[in-house]
Design an enzyme around this catalytic site. Structure first.
Site, PDB file in Angstrom:
ATOM      1  N   LYS A   1     -25.628  31.933  13.273  1.00 39.06           N
ATOM      2  CA  LYS A   1     -25.989  30.708  12.565  1.00 39.06           C
ATOM      3  C   LYS A   1     -27.416  30.349  12.953  1.00 39.06           C
ATOM      4  CE  LYS A   1     -21.307  29.064  12.092  1.00 39.06           C
ATOM      5  NZ  LYS A   1     -20.299  28.091  12.468  1.00 39.06           N
TER       6      LYS A   1
ATOM      7  N   MET B   1     -18.920  37.789   7.121  1.00 39.76           N
ATOM      8  CA  MET B   1     -18.243  37.080   8.197  1.00 39.76           C
ATOM      9  C   MET B   1     -19.188  36.064   8.791  1.00 39.76           C
ATOM     10  SD  MET B   1     -18.030  39.909  11.134  1.00 39.76           S
ATOM     11  CE  MET B   1     -19.311  41.110  11.278  1.00 39.76           C
ATOM     12  N   CYS B   2     -18.593  35.101   9.437  1.00 41.88           N
ATOM     13  CA  CYS B   2     -19.385  34.044  10.050  1.00 41.88           C
ATOM     14  C   CYS B   2     -19.199  34.117  11.555  1.00 41.88           C
ATOM     15  CB  CYS B   2     -18.920  32.688   9.512  1.00 41.88           C
ATOM     16  SG  CYS B   2     -19.921  31.338  10.115  1.00 41.88           S
ATOM     17  N   ILE B   3     -20.275  34.384  12.252  1.00 44.58           N
ATOM     18  CA  ILE B   3     -20.258  34.453  13.713  1.00 44.58           C
ATOM     19  C   ILE B   3     -21.252  33.418  14.223  1.00 44.58           C
ATOM     20  CG2 ILE B   3     -20.755  35.894  15.709  1.00 44.58           C
ATOM     21  CD1 ILE B   3     -20.041  38.289  14.087  1.00 44.58           C
TER      22      ILE B   3
END
Length: 133
Positions: A75, A69-71
């Site tokens: 980043k 997942m990208c949170i």
């Protein structure tokens, strides 16, 4: 002051965000979504990596064995050494509560979430019964 990883683990284990249970991996514990949080050797200067080890039907989590997942907080350009594991868990929980279908990694889940919420919810329940035993 920067806490060590073990100090942070102790902190989030004894005082986790509401609705989250934090513990070390216990393979016998079923019926819940399991996440894997990996701290790099240069933590807290590099962000941890977090992924779902239980498959989940969600626009922002890959529906595969990786559970990526990208949170935003993770980043590299957003991560700060003062960030904490607690913040990562809270951001993960927030993403689960409020998916961001316009920033999806699972297009079909995002499409259903946006255009047919009852069908999305039904499918999510079915996958939960199947995978989160």
């Amino acid at each position: 002051m920067v806490l060590t990883a073990s100090q942070e683990l102790a902190e989030v284990t004894t005082n986790p965000p509401e609705g989250i249970h934090v513990s070390l991996v216990d393979e016998s514990n079923g019926g819940k979504f399991k996440l894997l949080l990996v701290l790099p050797t240069d933590y807290p200067f590099k962000p941890p990596k977090i992924s779902f080890k239980t498959r989940i039907w969600h626009p922002n989590v890959t529906f595969d064995e990786h559970g990526s997942m990208c949170i935003g907080i993770l980043k590299s350009e957003a991560w700060k050494p003062s960030s904490k594991i607690l913040s990562v868990l809270a951001a993960t929980q927030q993403l689960l509560v409020e998916p961001v279908p316009d920033d999806a990694v699972e297009a079909s889940a995002a499409e259903k979430f946006k255009n047919d919420r009852p069908a999305f919810n039904k499918e999510a329940r079915e996958y939960t019964k199947k995978y989160a035993k």
